[in-house]
Every structure is written in C-alpha cells, then in structure tokens.
Scaffold this active site. Structure first.
Site, PDB file in Angstrom:
ATOM      1  N   HIS A 191       0.731  -1.207  -0.036  1.00  0.00           N
ATOM      2  CA  HIS A 191       0.024   0.018  -0.140  1.00  0.00           C
ATOM      3  C   HIS A 191       0.961   1.296  -0.125  1.00  0.00           C
ATOM      4  O   HIS A 191       1.992   1.083   0.434  1.00  0.00           O
ATOM      5  CB  HIS A 191      -0.836   0.035   1.213  1.00  0.00           C
ATOM      6  CG  HIS A 191      -2.086  -1.013   1.363  1.00  0.00           C
ATOM      7  ND1 HIS A 191      -2.923  -0.766   0.206  1.00  0.00           N
ATOM      8  CD2 HIS A 191      -2.463  -1.997   2.143  1.00  0.00           C
ATOM      9  CE1 HIS A 191      -3.995  -1.812   0.500  1.00  0.00           C
ATOM     10  NE2 HIS A 191      -3.714  -2.368   1.594  1.00  0.00           N
TER      11      HIS A 191
ATOM     12  N   CYS B 184      -0.148   2.502  -4.512  1.00  0.00           N
ATOM     13  CA  CYS B 184      -0.974   3.829  -4.618  1.00  0.00           C
ATOM     14  C   CYS B 184       0.134   4.866  -4.332  1.00  0.00           C
ATOM     15  O   CYS B 184       0.841   4.739  -3.343  1.00  0.00           O
ATOM     16  CB  CYS B 184      -2.142   3.819  -3.811  1.00  0.00           C
ATOM     17  SG  CYS B 184      -3.645   2.990  -4.348  1.00  0.00           S
TER      18      CYS B 184
END
Length: 297
Positions: A136, A178
């Site tokens: 992430h 991301c």
C-alpha cells in the site's frame, strides 16, 4: 491507500561554448554545500562511451521482492492478489537470470536493515540490482507491515559512493503501490476531430547515475489490483519481461508496459460508480546513462 477493485483485462555544431576568462559552471542553489562530495574511485564496468551496459558479468545479480499482504495498521486492508504478483514476478526474474529473494510482510526497520546489508555486499560479479516493492502507499510514502517510510529509503544506500561495486551498473526499482487517492477517468479519443579531445582511461559519473525507478501509477493517483489476477502494473511488467527482455532495451520495454496498462485495463466496479471504468498509467524516472538489454544468460 487502497488498490482493490477488478479490471476488464481487455506504450551543434561542434564548437565549444566560449566563456569569459575565469568563468565557470555555477549551481542554482543558495547557501552552503554538502562537503561529502569527495572524489572516490570504483572499478569501471564498461568503457566510457559504450552505448550499452555490460550485462556479461558472471551473474545477473540480486532481485529482492518485498511483498506485503497483511498489515498491523487497522486502516489498511489485506492486499488480496499480491501473492499472484509476487509469484509471477519471481518466476520471470529467475527466467532472465536473477537470483531472487522474496521477503514477506517485513517491518520498516527490517526492510531498512536488509537494504543496508545488501548495499554492503560485493556486487563485482553482478550485472545489476533489482528491487521490487508490492504494498500500500500514499503520496510520498510506502507502507511496511507496521508503519510508513519514504520510497527513497529503498535506493539511498545504492548510490555509487555508498555501494561502489554497483557503480556504473543499472539499479532498478519497481514499486506497485498507490501514490494517492485520485482517480483517472481517462478520455476517449476520436478521429473526428560535447567532446574535449582528451583520451583517458577513467571518467567520473554522478553518484545518482544509472538508477531506474518505476511506480505503478503517477504521483497522487490510485493504483489498481485485481484480486485474482494481480495488479495491472505487475501483470503488464511480467508479460513484457517474459516475451521481450532479451530483445528490447528496458525503456522501450517499459513504454510497452505503460501502453498495456493504459489501454488494456479499466476498473470494473459497477456497484461503485465513482470507481467504475477508471484508468491508470505507470510513471518512469530514468537516470540510466546507457541502453539496458538483459539478453541471454
């Protein structure tokens, strides 16, 4: 931070500049300068003006994959599908000669320690180094199991002054994460509308030369991962490496990775209209100084 939903799966003239007497090069910075830039020496892996990197060392080199599926941070969901990415990437890197190490769900301190230890190894017999991170992220940050860290922690210890056995060799970093929560809705296209004359056997390079850093998406934006097939970026990267690593130079190959991600994928979340039919394109930062083709090993 999240990267979940699914895709439909269907890129002088030769005159020298005349300067006044005593004139020289200046920087555009104000204030004191880092005094650490002492001249250092490292073995030359390839001739000064060679167009290609030397990929004929005894070994291809190390490939390290930091794979993050589960997190201690409650706001971060498990990254279902990341093990598909990890397995595919590991297989394709082994097929082109890398010695692959997979490290799963490490804490930030352990990532930093492993990277520093790797930089202290002797890479003299290696063509290059490759590090991939599957995790992430948000703008300017990546997540380890326990906390976030800055992406430049990944390459800090591999500059030519800190890791001289990799000086002049490619150092490749691929980040599937991301970089924010913005969405790219895309757009539909329609047909309507110098040389100095000296001959020396040595030369100097900047310590940040020969790096290639590729993020799965552009700064500020969401990065998509299919829970069954893996992330869009890793699917495209593995396909291009599998079929073209021996023929295409890495930047040409990555252009087609960008093309695959940009054209072949679109989010498929009809129950969440704001997330539906979204697009993505990877982001490449290259400090490479030569062409890189993996070739046969």
């Amino acid at each position: 931070m999240s990267e979940e939903p699914q895709n439909n799966g269907n890129g002088d003239n030769g005159e020298k500049e005349q300067r006044p007497n005593g004139a020289g090069d200046e920087g555009d910075a104000w204030g004191s300068h880092d005094s650490s830039s002492i001249r250092r020496y490292a073995k030359m892996p390839v001739d000064r003006n060679a167009p290609y990197y030397n990929m004929n060392h005894k070994q291809r080199g190390m490939a390290i994959i930091f794979n993050h599926e589960h997190f201690d941070i409650h706001s971060l969901k498990s990254r279902t599908g990341t093990n598909v990415d990890c397995d595919n990437l590991s297989k394709v890197l082994k097929s082109i000669g890398f010695r692959v190490t997979v490290l799963t769900n490490l804490r930030a301190e352990d990532i930093s320690r492993y990277i520093q230890q790797t930089s202290e190894m002797d890479h003299s017999d290696n063509d290059c180094l490759l590090i991939a991170v599957l995790t992430h992220g948000e703008m300017g940050m990546l997540y380890a199991k326990d906390t976030h860290y800055k992406p430049d922690n990944l390459w800090y210890y591999f500059t030519a002054d800190k890791c001289p056995s990799l000086a002049g060799k490619p150092k490749l970093f691929f980040v599937q994460a991301c970089q924010g929560d913005k969405l790219d809705g895309g757009i539909t296209l329609s047909n309507r509308t110098e040389t100095d004359g000296s001959s020396s056997t040595s030369y100097r390079i900047p310590i940040h030369a020969d790096f290639l850093i590729v993020f799965s998406t552009v700064p500020g934006y969401y990065s998509w991962r299919n829970t069954t097939r893996g992330s869009w970026f890793m699917q495209a990267l593995c396909d291009e490496l599998r079929y073209s690593a021996a023929e295409r130079d890495i930047l040409t190959l990555l252009t087609f990775v960008c093309q695959r991600v940009a054209l072949d994928f679109e989010s498929n979340t009809p129950d969440m209209l704001t997330m539906h039919q979204q697009k993505q394109v990877p982001c490449i930062t290259s400090m490479l100084t030569r062409l890189l083709i993996f070739g046969k090993k």
